[in-house]
Design a protein around this motif. Structure first.
Motif, PDB file in Angstrom:
ATOM      1  N   PRO A  80       0.802  -1.230   0.000  1.00 52.21           N
ATOM      2  CA  PRO A  80       0.000   0.000   0.000  1.00 52.21           C
ATOM      3  C   PRO A  80       0.834   1.279   0.000  1.00 52.21           C
ATOM      4  CG  PRO A  80       0.084  -0.858   2.217  1.00 52.21           C
ATOM      5  CD  PRO A  80       0.822  -1.847   1.347  1.00 52.21           C
ATOM      6  N   MET A  81       1.863   1.332  -0.844  1.00 51.23           N
ATOM      7  CA  MET A  81       2.689   2.529  -0.979  1.00 51.23           C
ATOM      8  C   MET A  81       2.416   3.159  -2.344  1.00 51.23           C
ATOM      9  SD  MET A  81       4.171   2.275   1.957  1.00 51.23           S
ATOM     10  CE  MET A  81       5.519   3.452   2.000  1.00 51.23           C
ATOM     11  N   LYS A  82       2.648   4.456  -2.456  1.00 51.26           N
ATOM     12  CA  LYS A  82       2.337   5.151  -3.710  1.00 51.26           C
ATOM     13  C   LYS A  82       3.029   4.518  -4.903  1.00 51.26           C
ATOM     14  CE  LYS A  82       1.715   9.687  -1.502  1.00 51.26           C
ATOM     15  NZ  LYS A  82       2.315  11.045  -1.336  1.00 51.26           N
ATOM     16  N   ARG A  83       4.306   4.153  -4.724  1.00 50.47           N
ATOM     17  CA  ARG A  83       5.093   3.655  -5.849  1.00 50.47           C
ATOM     18  C   ARG A  83       4.630   2.282  -6.332  1.00 50.47           C
ATOM     19  NH1 ARG A  83       7.950   3.824  -1.089  1.00 50.47           N
ATOM     20  NH2 ARG A  83       9.331   2.101  -0.443  1.00 50.47           N
ATOM     21  N   THR A  84       4.137   1.444  -5.415  1.00 50.29           N
ATOM     22  CA  THR A  84       3.647   0.129  -5.817  1.00 50.29           C
ATOM     23  C   THR A  84       2.235   0.213  -6.386  1.00 50.29           C
ATOM     24  OG1 THR A  84       3.343  -0.157  -3.417  1.00 50.29           O
ATOM     25  CG2 THR A  84       5.090  -1.420  -4.464  1.00 50.29           C
ATOM     26  N   ILE A  85       1.402   1.029  -5.778  1.00 55.41           N
ATOM     27  CA  ILE A  85       0.044   1.213  -6.300  1.00 55.41           C
ATOM     28  C   ILE A  85       0.093   1.769  -7.722  1.00 55.41           C
ATOM     29  CG2 ILE A  85      -2.066   2.583  -6.051  1.00 55.41           C
ATOM     30  CD1 ILE A  85      -1.698   2.296  -2.993  1.00 55.41           C
ATOM     31  N   ALA A  86       0.976   2.760  -7.949  1.00 56.34           N
ATOM     32  CA  ALA A  86       1.107   3.352  -9.281  1.00 56.34           C
ATOM     33  C   ALA A  86       1.648   2.350 -10.297  1.00 56.34           C
ATOM     34  CB  ALA A  86       2.015   4.581  -9.219  1.00 56.34           C
ATOM     35  N   THR A  87       2.470   1.416  -9.827  1.00 55.21           N
ATOM     36  CA  THR A  87       3.010   0.391 -10.724  1.00 55.21           C
ATOM     37  C   THR A  87       1.948  -0.634 -11.102  1.00 55.21           C
ATOM     38  OG1 THR A  87       5.229   0.658  -9.789  1.00 55.21           O
ATOM     39  CG2 THR A  87       4.784  -1.398 -10.955  1.00 55.21           C
ATOM     40  N   SER A 113       5.625  -5.386  -5.151  1.00 55.75           N
ATOM     41  CA  SER A 113       6.266  -5.057  -3.880  1.00 55.75           C
ATOM     42  C   SER A 113       7.566  -4.296  -4.116  1.00 55.75           C
ATOM     43  CB  SER A 113       6.491  -6.363  -3.083  1.00 55.75           C
ATOM     44  OG  SER A 113       6.947  -6.096  -1.775  1.00 55.75           O
ATOM     45  N   HIS A 114       8.547  -4.524  -3.272  1.00 59.90           N
ATOM     46  CA  HIS A 114       9.747  -3.694  -3.221  1.00 59.90           C
ATOM     47  C   HIS A 114      11.012  -4.550  -3.283  1.00 59.90           C
ATOM     48  CE1 HIS A 114       7.146  -0.372  -1.747  1.00 59.90           C
ATOM     49  NE2 HIS A 114       6.486  -1.383  -1.201  1.00 59.90           N
TER      50      HIS A 114
END
Length: 212
Positions: free
Chosen positions: A56-63, A150-151
């Motif tokens: 639930p982070m901006k960078r993963t949601i945007a991806t 994810s990351h």
């Protein structure tokens, strides 16, 4: 048919470009990072997806968004997929950390399974929370294709955990560049790594960009 798990790292951010420590820090994707996400969606939208799980982070949601929009599927957000918490190292460069947290930095490099960044998480802790999400996926979707967005550290730790690799060696044995995808097939003898860190869904100029 068995479960096939696709582990996708988020697209480029300013931190992945420079190598700064970014865990709980929540940057947006760069314009190039957005193109990476769109390239993944274009290449993988024809796969019959069962579910999309996302940190639930901006960078993963945007991806995840370009693919979810293309296949009209709602993403399922899970805190267990968040990046490592770097504690007091958040937003700092490696040089800053070496200078101001030298002892903790050496311990972390030597054995990150049990030694966290100052005030942050160990890889054992990350594996514990991420494994709950993987177990949920295995129970709900014993067959078919599931995407996990994810990351970098989290994906490498998930792979180590599933493949029986020492969690303390996740930084030494596996890489996961921006917007790369790794694929695991859950077969008779357990998880089988079929693809590691693939980025050929992206145009060459994006694959050639420097970054971590």
């Amino acid at each position: 048919m068995s479960l096939k798990l696709y582990l996708l790292r988020h697209g480029e951010t300013t931190y992945s470009r420079t190598g700064g420590y970014c865990g709980t820090t929540d940057p947006e994707l760069t314009p190039e990072g957005t193109l990476m996400a769109e390239s993944f969606a274009e290449a993988y939208s024809k796969i019959p997806w069962n579910a999309v799980y996302v940190s639930p982070m901006k960078r993963t949601i945007a991806t995840a968004k370009p693919l979810c929009d293309a296949i009209r599927m709602e993403m399922q957000l899970r805190d267990g997929l968040k990046e490592i918490n770097y504690g007091e190292w958040e937003g700092k460069t490696a040089d800053d950390v070496k200078e101001h947290y030298a002892d903790d930095y050496i311990r972390w490099l030597t054995e990150p399974a049990w030694n966290p960044p100052t005030g942050g998480e160990t890889s054992v802790q990350i594996a514990s929370r991420a494994s709950l999400v993987i177990s949920e996926i295995e129970k709900k979707y014993p067959t078919g294709n599931v995407l996990v967005v994810s990351h970098k550290a989290t994906i490498r730790i998930i792979l180590c955990s599933l493949l029986g690799i020492d969690l303390g060696r996740y930084r030494d044995r596996i890489n996961a560049l921006a917007a790369s995808v790794s694929i695991l097939k859950f077969d008779t003898h357990g998880p089988l790594l079929e693809v590691l860190g693939d980025r050929y869904h992206m145009p060459e100029h994006l694959r050639a960009m420097p970054g971590t």
